[in-house]
Design a protein around this motif. Structure first.
Motif, PDB file in Angstrom:
ATOM      1  N   PHE A  54       0.717  -1.208   0.283  1.00 39.80           N
ATOM      2  CA  PHE A  54      -0.057   0.050  -0.010  1.00 39.80           C
ATOM      3  C   PHE A  54       0.805   1.205  -0.025  1.00 39.80           C
ATOM      4  O   PHE A  54       0.669   2.198  -0.921  1.00 39.80           O
ATOM      5  CB  PHE A  54      -0.831  -0.061   1.298  1.00 39.80           C
ATOM      6  CG  PHE A  54      -1.648   1.227   1.477  1.00 39.80           C
ATOM      7  CD1 PHE A  54      -2.961   1.437   0.842  1.00 39.80           C
ATOM      8  CD2 PHE A  54      -1.430   2.266   1.940  1.00 39.80           C
ATOM      9  CE1 PHE A  54      -3.764   2.591   0.681  1.00 39.80           C
ATOM     10  CE2 PHE A  54      -2.011   3.625   2.289  1.00 39.80           C
ATOM     11  CZ  PHE A  54      -3.373   3.521   1.476  1.00 39.80           C
ATOM     12  N   TYR A  85      -5.589   4.236   9.107  1.00 37.87           N
ATOM     13  CA  TYR A  85      -5.510   4.837   7.746  1.00 37.87           C
ATOM     14  C   TYR A  85      -4.984   6.202   8.180  1.00 37.87           C
ATOM     15  O   TYR A  85      -4.309   6.789   7.183  1.00 37.87           O
ATOM     16  CB  TYR A  85      -6.780   4.948   7.163  1.00 37.87           C
ATOM     17  CG  TYR A  85      -7.208   3.396   6.518  1.00 37.87           C
ATOM     18  CD1 TYR A  85      -6.481   3.101   5.344  1.00 37.87           C
ATOM     19  CD2 TYR A  85      -7.917   2.329   7.129  1.00 37.87           C
ATOM     20  CE1 TYR A  85      -6.533   2.012   4.942  1.00 37.87           C
ATOM     21  CE2 TYR A  85      -8.125   1.270   6.621  1.00 37.87           C
ATOM     22  CZ  TYR A  85      -7.406   0.882   5.479  1.00 37.87           C
ATOM     23  OH  TYR A  85      -7.496  -0.153   4.976  1.00 37.87           O
ATOM     24  N   CYS A 102       2.399   8.242   4.602  1.00 38.61           N
ATOM     25  CA  CYS A 102       2.888   8.524   3.145  1.00 38.61           C
ATOM     26  C   CYS A 102       3.280   9.651   2.706  1.00 38.61           C
ATOM     27  O   CYS A 102       4.050  10.157   1.931  1.00 38.61           O
ATOM     28  CB  CYS A 102       1.595   7.799   2.494  1.00 38.61           C
ATOM     29  SG  CYS A 102       1.260   6.381   2.222  1.00 38.61           S
TER      30      CYS A 102
END
Lengths: 321, 431
Positions: free
Chosen positions: A98, A180, A187
């Protein structure tokens, strides 16, 4: 309008003919010189990379705990069976994939835009601009991870108060309290840090696109977008692929940011983190080596997949065409 | 010629590097033997003690300190890796107590001479003696002892009717915080401090996380996480997490001390370092004197009303490296390090509580740390974390399953964690 690309390897005619039986003395001498020049580096590479890899493969076949060195025993592929049947391995693998896909995709788009900016900026501000864009890449990953963590943390962060007008962000939004939201910050930090790297590689690719082709397309009445799609991108495909490959390999080994920000909480463990925890925290050298070898194999598969699947020519990255 | 200049520069560089290298191995320094003391980072107290003991030794030895990483788990990792390679440079180490069994079991600690053991455990608080031992034998020298107290904001507790002069229970604390619409700060972060909290709750409820440490055989370790006491502990943990404030699942000791200091939490369970922290904030002008005056302290909350609580025990004990060439000297040095005077100075300058009971009644200590009698009492009641050579696995497994603590199911989390620990110790699962 058809795609216009310059075949690589036909440029200046410096490509050496493969030396064989019919090779000239000069070609043979050049080859010998090549080995002499590359030889020492090759030996050093063997020492610092091949040896540890071989050692990890060897250890991964043993039940080896650092604090219990009297009971080291050979257990074959048992460690691999333990790893591959464990849910945690697959969760970490999914998290790693991911992070890799998200960061590399965003970095490619952003990096391309930045490369265009660096390419087309006015001569006067070009050096300053290039330096400014490259700064994040010069920051040590741990430092950047801490900076981003402080920005998003509840007690010292400013993100919550600056962006509280956005739906879903409140003064007490705990970014590191869920999977998340944690992955989002991880990220973001990764993207900020490594986009300059990708834009640097793409800038090299942009510089290789011959001006003649651009001008010809302009004369033909192509719009900016048409030139981009039919001239620029096809001509720098090799550079794009090399940039993607390097970043994917890098992103797949993500460790520092996760270690600093969440320490693996809320299912944010990556494969490297798993290897760290088995080897360093648990001091289970055998099990940890098995995880490391599997990580190594994943990276090899990515690498081979890119080179075979997308026909990446690594020599492009060094501007050898 | 450009090339020639390059070559000359390269040659000069190589020569310089060789000279530096040679200077580096200029033979052993003259003078007394050097004892390397690997210390955890502090406010300079251990380095000061090292200097004092070097001076007091009359030239018998010289103690040099080397600083380990900040986190206890990372200190352990570094020491273990070095000791696994039989590092002879480790003479004395400051070890966090839960890792002591692992060091002892692996043969990394030189045995404590009987006379040193006898002298250094005189007048020591119970928990420190227990934490310095493994298999009923003293394997390290108790140095300083830490414990958590229940801290409360006097002004906020006043209106709730809770009598803090008597021991209180977690249920009472939760009710008071709910009534006052405030929060309780506890260590909900996925870190060692979560295990510290769970262990204190389980021990306070009359249970134990590890019931049989089974030295030497990881698969024989027995766990008490499926006991009613462990279920009760998980219930308390969940209830506290529910009113623990927005960042509970990422709150460590530092975040909690900030939340308590700024008044957003009316209770917190934390180590006494927060007292030094608020007082230096007052000195720096970043906090009001009234804030420090508003700090109240009491014994760690009970789980079962009427049953004394089992507060966390921490601190540092001194181990002597098994591969040290100077074991006798090192033990002599540890005796100096843990002297009553040094423990007192360390308490006063660095805020780290002593392992010797007599220090807690010293007038200077009591003046600076008015809660010293409560700390001493807490240390007598405190219980060490699970003593097992596989502590790291036990603690990491607990953190995996009990975090985030607001989402645990008190009935199933214990047995599930026990299964995980057993599978991890049998090397059948990753961690």
């Amino acid at each position: 309008m058809s795609t216009t690309a310059v075949e690589s390897g036909t440029g200046s005619g410096t490509t050496p003919t493969p030396p064989g039986n019919g090779a000239s003395d000069r070609a043979r001498a050049e080859q010998r010189l090549g080995w002499l020049l590359a030889g020492p580096a090759f030996v050093v590479m063997l020492l610092v990379t091949a040896y540890p890899i071989a050692q990890a493969v060897y250890y991964s076949l043993f039940d080896y705990r650092l604090t219990d060195q009297e009971n080291i025993s050979f257990i074959g592929l048992n460690n691999y069976a333990v790893v591959l049947t464990d849910q945690i391995w697959w969760i970490s693998f999914a998290v790693t994939v991911f992070i890799t896909v998200v960061t590399v995709a965003v970095e490619l788009v952003l990096g391309f835009a930045l490369a265009l900016v660096m390419m087309n900026a006015l001569q006067a501000i070009r050096p300053v601009l290039r330096a400014a864009i490259l700064i994040p890449y010069a920051v040590i990953t741990v430092v950047s991870a801490f900076a981003w963590q402080y920005a998003f943390s509840l007690d010292s962060g400013f993100v919550n108060s600056w962006f509280s007008w956005l739906p879903g962000i409140a003064a007490d939004t705990d970014w590191f309290g869920g999977t998340y939201t944690s992955l989002l910050v991880i990220c973001l930090a990764e993207i900020w840090k490594t986009t300059p790297f990708i834009s640097l590689l793409l800038l090299a690719g942009l510089a290789q696109v011959p001006d003649v082709l651009q001008e010809a397309a302009k004369v033909d009445g192509a719009t900016w977008w048409q030139r981009m799609r039919k001239v620029t991108i096809p001509n720098m495909k090799a550079a794009i692929m090399v940039a993607l490959l390097f970043r994917t390999l890098d992103a797949f080994r993500v460790f520092d940011t996760v270690f600093v920000m969440t320490n693996g909480a809320n299912n944010t463990e990556t494969v490297s983190f798993l290897a760290y925890r088995q080897t360093i925290a648990r001091v289970e050298i055998g099990l940890g080596s098995a995880v490391s070898v599997l990580l190594f194999l994943s990276v090899v598969i990515i690498c081979v997949g890119f080179i075979k699947g997308f026909k990446v020519d690594l020599s492009q990255a060094r501007g050898e065409n | 010629m450009r090339r020639a200049r390059w070559r000359r520069a390269l040659a000069a560089g190589v020569a310089a590097a060789a000279l530096v290298g040679l200077a580096g191995c200029g033979g052993a320094p003259a003078g007394p033997p050097v004892l390397n003391w690997y210390i955890n980072p502090d406010d300079g107290g251990q380095a000061e003690i090292a200097e004092r003991c070097t001076a007091a030794s009359g030239g018998q030895y010289r103690i040099e300190v080397s600083i380990l990483p900040r986190q206890a788990g990372e200190q352990r990792q570094q020491l273990i890796r070095r000791l696994a390679a039989s590092d002879t440079s480790i003479d004395i180490m400051s070890i966090d107590p839960p890792y002591i069994p692992e060091f002892a079991e692996a043969g990394f600690l030189a045995p404590v001479p009987a006379d040193v053991a006898q002298r250094t455990t005189e007048g020591i608080v119970n928990s420190a003696k227990e934490g310095a031992s493994w298999n009923g034998e003293l394997v390290t020298v108790p140095f300083w002892a830490n414990t958590q107290l229940l801290w409360y904001r006097k002004s906020q507790v006043e209106g709730t009717g809770l009598d803090m002069s008597k021991p209180v229970t977690w249920d009472q604390v939760i009710a008071a915080a709910q009534g006052a619409d405030s929060t309780i700060a506890a260590q909900g972060i996925r870190a060692e401090s979560l295990t510290v909290w769970l262990n204190a709750l389980v021990e306070s409820a009359g249970g134990e996380i590890v019931t049989n440490p089974s030295p030497g055989d990881p698969e024989g370790v027995e766990l008490g996480l499926d006991s009613p006491a462990a279920t009760r502990a998980a219930e308390v943990m969940k209830a506290v997490s529910a009113i623990g404030g927005p960042g509970f699942s990422t709150a460590s000791e530092d975040e909690n001390s900030n939340a308590f200091q700024d008044g957003s939490a009316m209770f917190q369970v934390n180590w006494p370092f927060i007292w030094g922290k608020v007082n230096s904030a007052v000195e720096d002008g970043t906090a009001e004197q009234a804030t420090a005056d508003d700090f109240g302290w009491a014994l760690y909350p009970q789980v079962t009303p009427g049953t004394p609580s089992a507060p966390p025990y921490g601190g540092i004990n001194l181990g002597v490296g098994a591969f040290s060439p100077n074991v006798d000297l090192a033990y002599r040095a540890t005796e100096c390090i843990v002297s009553e005077e040094n423990q007192k100075q360390y308490f006063l300058t660095n805020g780290n509580a002593a392992a010797k009971l007599s220090v807690f009644t010293d007038p200077e200590v009591v003046e600076k740390f008015p809660m010293a009698p409560v700390i001493a009492q807490s240390l007598q009641q405190a219980k060490p974390r699970p003593q097992t050579a596989y502590y790291s696995e036990v603690s990491e497994s607990i953190q995996r399953n009990y975090h985030p603590s607001a989402g645990i199911d008190p009935v199933t989390v214990g047995p599930a964690t026990a299964d995980l620990i057993k599978a991890v110790l049998a090397k059948e699962e990753l961690l």
